[in-house]
Design a protein around this motif. Structure first.
Motif, mmCIF file in Angstrom:
data_model
loop_
_atom_site.group_PDB
_atom_site.id
_atom_site.type_symbol
_atom_site.label_atom_id
_atom_site.label_comp_id
_atom_site.label_asym_id
_atom_site.label_seq_id
_atom_site.Cartn_x
_atom_site.Cartn_y
_atom_site.Cartn_z
ATOM 1 N N ASP A 112 0.850 -1.190 0.000
ATOM 2 C CA ASP A 112 0.000 0.000 0.000
ATOM 3 C C ASP A 112 0.890 1.246 0.000
ATOM 4 N N ILE B 286 -8.544 12.450 -9.375
ATOM 5 C CA ILE B 286 -8.491 11.311 -8.448
ATOM 6 C C ILE B 286 -8.995 10.051 -9.138
ATOM 7 N N HIS B 287 -10.145 10.153 -9.838
ATOM 8 C CA HIS B 287 -10.688 8.999 -10.564
ATOM 9 C C HIS B 287 -9.682 8.483 -11.597
ATOM 10 N N LYS C 269 -6.760 6.590 -9.913
ATOM 11 C CA LYS C 269 -7.210 5.288 -9.413
ATOM 12 C C LYS C 269 -7.441 4.306 -10.555
ATOM 13 N N ALA D 249 -4.234 2.734 -11.738
ATOM 14 C CA ALA D 249 -3.647 1.777 -10.789
ATOM 15 C C ALA D 249 -4.506 0.539 -10.590
ATOM 16 N N GLN D 250 -5.687 0.537 -11.172
ATOM 17 C CA GLN D 250 -6.631 -0.561 -10.948
ATOM 18 C C GLN D 250 -6.057 -1.891 -11.415
ATOM 19 N N ASN E 115 -1.808 -1.512 -3.707
ATOM 20 C CA ASN E 115 -2.926 -0.580 -3.569
ATOM 21 C C ASN E 115 -2.401 0.848 -3.579
ATOM 22 N N LEU F 10 -3.220 4.691 -2.923
ATOM 23 C CA LEU F 10 -4.136 5.544 -2.173
ATOM 24 C C LEU F 10 -3.795 6.999 -2.491
ATOM 25 N N PRO F 11 -4.626 7.692 -3.263
ATOM 26 C CA PRO F 11 -4.247 9.041 -3.722
ATOM 27 C C PRO F 11 -4.453 10.121 -2.673
ATOM 28 N N GLY G 209 -12.185 9.181 -3.512
ATOM 29 C CA GLY G 209 -11.208 8.219 -2.997
ATOM 30 C C GLY G 209 -9.921 8.802 -2.450
#
Length: 417
Positions: free
Chosen positions: A89, A106-107, A110, A113-114, A119, A121-122, A145
Motif C-alpha cells: 500500500d 483522483i478517478h 485510481k 492503478a486498478q 494498492n 491511495l491518492p 477516494g
C-alpha cells in the motif's frame, strides 16, 4: 491461484504465529492453512532459504510523476518498484502536472492503478494548483477516494487558509496535511544551516523554519479541532512540539523520511545533488531525537519519501538541482541498519487506518496481504538495485542490511527469486 510458501519465518506481532517458522497455503487470495509440512498441491511454491514474511508494508508518501512527468516515473513502473520493494500500500502525492486537485484527477489516478498488486491511495492537493491561495475540491476528492489533502513539499503560507481547511474537512472526516516549512525564515536556503553549510558556502535552512511552522500549525489545530498530519519532520524541536501536542489530546500524526533518520549533512561534502532533499539532512543530534521519537511513538510513520527526479533536473549545479530522492528500493535495508527486524516491521506496518488502508494480520481465513524479505543480507546499495526510472538515490554507496524481494496482495504474486 494456489500458492504454497515453505518454511517462512512469520514476523507479525498481531499473529499467533509471530516469530514462528511455518508453511503458508493460500487459495484465491485467502490464507487457508498455516502449519508445518503442508502438502497441498499449488500452482506456485516459494521455497527460499532465510525467507521472512510479514503483513504488507505501508508508505505514506510516494511520488511517481505521472501525469506530466512520465520521464521521471510512470504509475505502472512506480507500483512495480513498490511491489519488489515490499510495499502493498502506498499513498501517492499530488506531485504531477496538472496537479491532482479535483475529483476527475483522483478517478483518473485510481483507474490507472486498478488491477495492480499494490494498492494506490491518492492524496488530493489541499489548494488549487498547490498555489496556497484557494482550497481545492476537498469534499469531492474525498468522495472520489482521496485519503488525505496536501500540497507536496509546499507549506500553507496563509494560516487562515489552513484554519478553514481544518474546519471544513471535519464535515467528512478528512485528513489535512501541512508541510513544515516557514518560507520567509528559510529564505534562499538549500541545505541545513550549520557549520557544514558555512564550510561549503551553501545557504542554510535553519531548524527554526520547521519548528516555527509546526508550532503555528499546532496552535491552529488546537483552535479548530480536526485531523492534522505533518509529513517528514527533521528536527529535535519538532519531535518535542508534537509530543507535547499529543499530550494535550490533539489529533495530530507525523512522519519522518528514512534518509533523515540515518544520514546527516556531513554527506554534502562532495556536493552530490542526490543528497539535496527537503527537509534537508540535519545533524547527528537531530537524527538521535528522531530515532527516539519513532521508538516512543511520537513519530507515527516512516516514509521512503520516494521522489523520482529526471537527470536534467538533478545532475546540475547544487544550487539549481531539484530536491528529492527515490527511496522505495532502499527503505527496508536502510531502516534495518538502525532497528531490529521486529522493530523495523512494526514501523513499516503501523498506522494504516489514518490513511483509510486495511490492516490484516497473518492468520487462517484472513486475506493474504504479505511482504517477503531476507533480513540478514548485507550489501552496498548500487545502481543495479534501483528499479525506478530515475536514478537519484541518496543511498547509493551506503551499506544496508536486509532486502525486500516482493509481495503477495490482491491475489497476485510479485517476487524476485
Amino acid at each position: 491461484m494456489k500458492l504454497l510458501i515453505k518454511s517462512a519465518t512469520i514476523v507479525d506481532q498481531q499473529s499467533d504465529y509471530h516469530l514462528k517458522q511455518a508453511d503458508i497455503f493460500i487459495k484465491d487470495g485467502i490464507i487457508i492453512k498455516i502449519g508445518s509440512s503442508i502438502k497441498e498441491k499449488a500452482d506456485k511454491e516459494i521455497n527460499i532459504q532465510g525467507l521472512h514474511v510479514s503483513q504488507g508494508w505501508f508508505d505514506t508518501s510516494v511520488s511517481f510523476g505521472e501525469p506530466g512527468y512520465e520521464e521521471r516515473e510512470t504509475i505502472e513502473n512506480g507500483l512495480k518498484t513498490a511491489a519488489f520493494s515490499g510495499f502493498t500500500d502506498v499513498v501517492l502525492n499530488a506531485h504531477s502536472n496538472p496537479t491532482i486537485d479535483n475529483s476527475s484527477a483522483i478517478h483518473s489516478i485510481k483507474a490507472k492503478a486498478q488491477g495492480n498488486a499494490v494498492n494506490l491511495l491518492p492524496t488530493g492537493a489541499l489548494t488549487v494548483k498547490t498555489e496556497s491561495v484557494d482550497l481545492a475540491e476537498l469534499y469531492d476528492m474525498g468522495n472520489a477516494g482521496a485519503v488525505s489533502f496536501a500540497d507536496y513539499k509546499k507549506p500553507v503560507s496563509n494560516p487562515n487558509l489552513l484554519k478553514i481547511a481544518l474546519q471544513y474537512a471535519q464535515n467528512f472526516d478528512g485528513l489535512v496535511q501541512s508541510f513544515p516549512l516557514e518560507k520567509k525564515i528559510a529564505g534562499k536556503g538549500i541545505v541545513n544551516e550549520h557549520h557544514n553549510s558555512t564550510l561549503l558556502g551553501l545557504k542554510g535552512i535553519p531548524n527554526l523554519a520547521e519548528d516555527l511552522q509546526i508550532a503555528r500549525d499546532l496552535y491552529l489545530l488546537e483552535y479548530t479541532g480536526g485531523k492534522l498530519h505533518i509529513p517528514t519532520i527533521s528536527t529535535e524541536k519538532s519531535v518535542a512540539l508534537i509530543k507535547e501536542a499529543k499530550k494535550k489530546g490533539l489529533d495530530v500524526t507525523c512522519s519522518v523520511a528514512i534518509h533523515n533518520l540515518i544520514l546527516t549533512d556531513d554527506l554534502l561534502s562532495e556536493f552530490d545533488t542526490r543528497a539535496k532533499v527537503l527537509p534537508p539532512l540535519r545533524t547527528k543530534k537531530d537524527t538521535k531525537a528522531l530515532i527516539k521519537g519513532l521508538k516512543e511513538g511520537t513519530i507515527d510513520f516512516v516514509t521512503s519519501d520516494h521522489d523520482p527526479i529526471d537527470i536534467e533536473n538533478k545532475k546540475v549545479e547544487f544550487d539549481n538541482a531539484s530536491y528529492g530522492s527515490i527511496g522505495l528500493e532502499s527503505a527496508f535495508g536502510a531502516l534495518h541498519t538502525i532497528f531490529s527486524t521486529e522493530e523495523t516491521i512494526e514501523i513499516l506496518t503501523r498506522g494504516r487506518s489514518r490513511f483509510k488502508a486495511e490492516n490484516i494480520k497473518i492468520a487462517e481465513k484472513e486475506t493474504a496481504k504479505l511482504s517477503f524479505f531476507l533480513p540478514e543480507v548485507k550489501y552496498t546499495f548500487e545502481k543495479s538495485d534501483i528499479l525506478s526510472t530515475s536514478q537519484n538515490s541518496i543511498f547509493l554507496g551506503q551499506q544496508l542490511k536486509g532486502k525486500a524481494i516482493g509481495i503477495f496482495n490482491n491475489n497476485q504474486l510479485i517476487i524476485a527469486e
